[in-house]
Scaffold this motif. Structure first.
Motif, PDB file in Angstrom:
ATOM      1  N   PHE A 124      23.028  17.091  39.483  1.00 31.07           N
ATOM      2  CA  PHE A 124      22.536  18.380  39.011  1.00 31.07           C
ATOM      3  C   PHE A 124      22.992  19.453  39.993  1.00 31.07           C
ATOM      4  N   PHE A 125      23.102  20.685  39.499  1.00 31.13           N
ATOM      5  CA  PHE A 125      23.419  21.771  40.416  1.00 31.13           C
ATOM      6  C   PHE A 125      22.749  23.057  39.963  1.00 31.13           C
ATOM      7  N   VAL A 126      22.537  23.928  40.939  1.00 28.86           N
ATOM      8  CA  VAL A 126      22.116  25.308  40.702  1.00 28.86           C
ATOM      9  C   VAL A 126      23.120  26.172  41.429  1.00 28.86           C
ATOM     10  N   ILE A 127      23.620  27.205  40.788  1.00 28.03           N
ATOM     11  CA  ILE A 127      24.700  27.997  41.359  1.00 28.03           C
ATOM     12  C   ILE A 127      24.362  29.476  41.329  1.00 28.03           C
ATOM     13  N   GLN A 128      24.799  30.167  42.384  1.00 24.85           N
ATOM     14  CA  GLN A 128      24.580  31.614  42.490  1.00 24.85           C
ATOM     15  C   GLN A 128      25.843  32.257  43.070  1.00 24.85           C
ATOM     16  N   PRO A 129      26.607  32.984  42.249  1.00 22.24           N
ATOM     17  CA  PRO A 129      27.783  33.687  42.777  1.00 22.24           C
ATOM     18  C   PRO A 129      27.345  34.752  43.787  1.00 22.24           C
ATOM     19  N   THR A 130      28.037  34.813  44.919  1.00 23.37           N
ATOM     20  CA  THR A 130      27.667  35.776  45.965  1.00 23.37           C
ATOM     21  C   THR A 130      28.710  36.852  46.194  1.00 23.37           C
ATOM     22  N   ASN A 131      29.941  36.596  45.772  1.00 25.05           N
ATOM     23  CA  ASN A 131      30.996  37.583  46.026  1.00 25.05           C
ATOM     24  C   ASN A 131      32.177  37.324  45.103  1.00 25.05           C
ATOM     25  N   GLU A 132      32.887  38.393  44.754  1.00 25.18           N
ATOM     26  CA  GLU A 132      34.103  38.266  43.944  1.00 25.18           C
ATOM     27  C   GLU A 132      35.178  39.200  44.488  1.00 25.18           C
ATOM     28  N   THR A 133      36.393  38.644  44.587  1.00 27.55           N
ATOM     29  CA  THR A 133      37.554  39.418  45.032  1.00 27.55           C
ATOM     30  C   THR A 133      38.541  39.503  43.890  1.00 27.55           C
ATOM     31  N   ALA A 134      38.953  40.728  43.555  1.00 27.73           N
ATOM     32  CA  ALA A 134      39.866  40.922  42.421  1.00 27.73           C
ATOM     33  C   ALA A 134      41.268  40.419  42.750  1.00 27.73           C
ATOM     34  N   SER A 135      42.005  40.066  41.720  1.00 23.09           N
ATOM     35  CA  SER A 135      43.385  39.617  41.901  1.00 23.09           C
ATOM     36  C   SER A 135      44.230  40.746  42.482  1.00 23.09           C
ATOM     37  N   ARG A 136      45.284  40.348  43.205  1.00 27.98           N
ATOM     38  CA  ARG A 136      46.177  41.354  43.795  1.00 27.98           C
ATOM     39  C   ARG A 136      47.534  40.725  44.050  1.00 27.98           C
ATOM     40  N   THR A 137      48.513  41.576  44.219  1.00 24.31           N
ATOM     41  CA  THR A 137      49.861  41.137  44.558  1.00 24.31           C
ATOM     42  C   THR A 137      49.993  41.063  46.072  1.00 24.31           C
ATOM     43  N   ARG A 138      50.664  40.019  46.554  1.00 21.93           N
ATOM     44  CA  ARG A 138      50.823  39.854  47.996  1.00 21.93           C
ATOM     45  C   ARG A 138      52.261  40.175  48.414  1.00 21.93           C
ATOM     46  N   PRO A 139      52.416  40.853  49.531  1.00 20.60           N
ATOM     47  CA  PRO A 139      53.760  41.139  50.038  1.00 20.60           C
ATOM     48  C   PRO A 139      54.354  39.900  50.694  1.00 20.60           C
ATOM     49  N   LEU A 140      55.657  39.926  50.924  1.00 13.99           N
ATOM     50  CA  LEU A 140      56.350  38.781  51.492  1.00 13.99           C
ATOM     51  C   LEU A 140      55.806  38.405  52.865  1.00 13.99           C
TER      52      LEU A 140
END
Length: 644
Positions: free
Chosen positions: A482-498
């Protein structure tokens, strides 16, 4: 209508559903009869759309299953579960087998059997001794090398499958009832023999080939110039984008994780040992030889020959044309013989012929060659196994207690950490995973306490459906977790430089260049024709699936070899290396082998259709005969037998 056809039919009825049974159970079922019997079990409750029977499907009163005037008692169903568990679920204790779904499968099988029995009563269908005898005698699984029925082989097969003669004959009677009910619908071939013959010839074709392997060598590739790497990266930059990432706080409860922390009480260990003692002791066994006659007069004459001094096997050979293998039953336990024969065999003296004993097969004359005394075990002998079983059972109970406690805590407004502390566990932190449970670079999330979660599709679906800081309910997953889950943070997608992924980009560029170099070498070898294959490896003959081809990429190579003409060459990228393969020989299927395989294919094709017909008929019969199923008291009886 031949009885044997019906017998095989009912046992094949659910061949399309055999994935329902656990792999561990299939591994325990090596004999031909049990393989077929498992298919009969696999009818399950999928037929009626019933998954969990812990609360009962319909009230069956004091019965586990009832339909019409046919009934299966609770004790009978529990015994059938135990027999099936011991044969098909080796290594699983009662609790584990129930959790794995075996009880549902057994009750489903009994329900289907009872339904067709009720319909047989309504139609006046009967099964005679001759029908059963003819069915068994004609079954190829019970025949010797000369094609004759060998009762020794028959009984040995039943014994390894967990059947006694009596219990097998009961199952056979049910199968023959079904034969007579659905036979008029399913008699005759549904698929054309020509179709099966063509498929057989196609499947049994083989190829022999030669191949060369070109392994990429990244270590031989020089590092790229900055300008080269920059240009290469620009074309592939989107492959390095950071996906949406989330972090979570989780309470994770799993019976497997806490099992080894449980120390069963000594009194529980002793009690469990006494209850399960029969699982560990070895009962008395006897080496038995026998011969079976159609009439009592013939049997008495044979007994007279033996008591007059003629060797037992010589009498069997002279009167029945039986071989030593036909005569020998092997070393058997009491419960493996029909009641009539068992009583006499386990009271008999060594070396003294006895009989005649009447059974469904005729009149037996038998002799005991040796006796293996029963052996007992002490608690110390099996203590580790008893403790492991108790730990597993108690861990499941404890997990459900924990679930109740944290649900109550959440009901009073407790936080995730407060609920975790209440049951003596801690909150797990999972940081920066994407919707597939992978890391920022697409790797597997490597945190020991969370590995099971980040690969669980149910967990991931909930994890991304919740709002940030929103807490889920207690959610049941697989294997008593069983599990209980709580999202604490979200980071949006992004493009990464070389410069952020330069090390990874260089490694990827180097690998790609190494593969290009390997493909170039392979292409050059292909261009040289036979000269290019001077150092090739010649395979053994192999099938379309790659069976017989000793290579990690056997299926890809087989597909290439079967997809080209003799002498043609093809390049295959396996993901690890580059292979050039040439088809050297095309080997047609052996006519006899293809004919035999075609018969099996035809039976299989037709049985799949018969399965659908029988399932539809069973669904209708469940209404006609007012099917009632009540698995709850069976489960209670089984669990109660463990002292739980």
């Amino acid at each position: 209508m031949q009885a044997e056809t019906g017998f095989h039919l009912i046992l094949y009825l659910n061949s399309g559903q055999d994935d329902i049974m656990l792999r561990s159970m299939r591994e325990g079922a090596k004999s031909p009869i049990m393989k077929l019997f498992l298919l009969f079990l696999a009818a399950g409750f999928a037929l009626w759309g019933v998954g969990d029977l812990s609360g009962g499907f319909l009230s069956g009163g004091n019965n586990a299953v009832s339909a019409g005037d046919r009934k299966v008692g609770i004790e009978e169903a529990a015994n059938e579960f135990e027999r099936s568990r011991r044969v098909t679920g080796r290594g699983l204790n009662v609790g584990e087998a129930i959790q794995a779904g075996l009880l549902n499968e057994v009750i489903g099988s009994l329900a289907r059997e009872t339904l067709f029995g009720a319909e047989a009563d309504r139609l006046g269908v009967t099964v005679t001794r001759d029908m059963k005898r003819d069915s068994i005698a004609s079954d190829p699984q019970f025949k010797d090398e000369l094609g004759q029925f060998a009762e020794g082989r028959f009984l040995q097969t039943l014994r390894s499958s967990g059947f006694t003669e009596e219990s097998y004959l009961e199952k056979l009677s049910s199968a023959l009832e079904v034969t007579q009910i659905i036979g008029p619908i399913t008699d005759g071939g549904i698929f054309a023999t020509a179709t099966a013959t063509q498929v057989s010839a196609y499947q049994l074709e083989q190829r022999q080939a030669s191949y060369l392997t070109f392994t990429p060598a990244p270590e031989n590739i020089s590092a790229p110039q900055d300008s080269t790497l920059s240009s290469w990266f620009t074309e592939r930059q989107s492959q390095y984008d950071v996906p949406d990432l989330r972090s979570f706080d989780v309470i994770f409860l799993s019976a497997d994780r806490i099992q080894n922390t449980i120390t069963p009480r000594e009194e529980d260990i002793v009690s469990s040992f006494e209850i399960r003692r029969d699982d560990f002791v070895t009962p008395e066994r006897r080496a038995v030889r026998q011969m079976v006659f159609d009439t009592e007069e013939e049997a008495r004459a044979a007994l007279s020959d033996v008591t007059s001094g003629t060797a037992f096997n010589d009498v069997a050979s002279a009167r029945l044309n039986w071989t030593e293998g036909d005569v020998t039953l092997g070393i058997v336990r009491r419960e493996e013989l029909a009641d009539e024969l068992a009583e006499a065999a386990f009271d008999a003296e060594i070396g003294k012929a006895f009989g005649p004993i009447s059974s469904a097969f005729g009149y037996h004359i038998a002799m005991i060659d040796s006796i293996e005394a029963a052996s007992d075990v002490s608690l110390d002998d099996v203590r580790p196994a008893i403790i492991a079983a108790l730990q597993s059972e108690q861990a499941i109970d404890l997990i459900y207690d924990h679930v109740t406690k944290i649900e109550d805590a959440f009901g009073t407004g407790a936080s995730l950490s407060e609920a975790a502390a209440l049951i003596g566990t801690s909150v797990i932190r999972i940081s920066d995973i994407d919707r597939n449970g992978l890391t920022i670079d697409g790797g597997i999330y490597q945190v020991e306490d969370a590995n099971d979660l980040t690969s669980d599709t149910l967990f991931l679906g909930q994890a991304w459906a919740l709002e940030i800081d929103e807490m889920s309910t207690v959610i049941e997953s697989v294997d008593d977790s069983f599990f209980v889950i709580q999202p604490t943070n979200e980071t949006a997608s992004r493009t990464r430089p070389l410069n952020e992924v330069k090390v990874r980009a260089i490694a990827d560029w180097t690998t790609e260049q190494a593969f290009i170099a390997a493909i170039t070498s392979a292409t050059e070898a292909m261009a040289r024709g036979d000269d290019g294959f001077a150092d090739s490896i010649l395979t053994e003959p192999f099938s379309r699936s790659g069976a017989g081809l000793d290579h990690s990429a056997s299926s890809l190579m087989a597909a290439a070899a079967f997809g080209q003409k003799k002498g043609e060459i093809q390049l295959v990228e396996t993901g690890r290396d580059v292979v050039v393969i040439r088809t050297d020989e095309i080997m047609r299927a052996d006519d006899k082998e293809a004919e035999e395989f075609a018969v099996r294919l035809l039976d299989g094709f037709n049985d799949l259709v018969r399965n659908d017909i029988a399932s539809a008929m069973a669904l209708s019969l469940s209404e006609t005969h007012k099917l009632e199923v009540n698995a709850a008291p069976v489960q209670q009886a089984l669990i109660g037998s463990l002292g739980q």
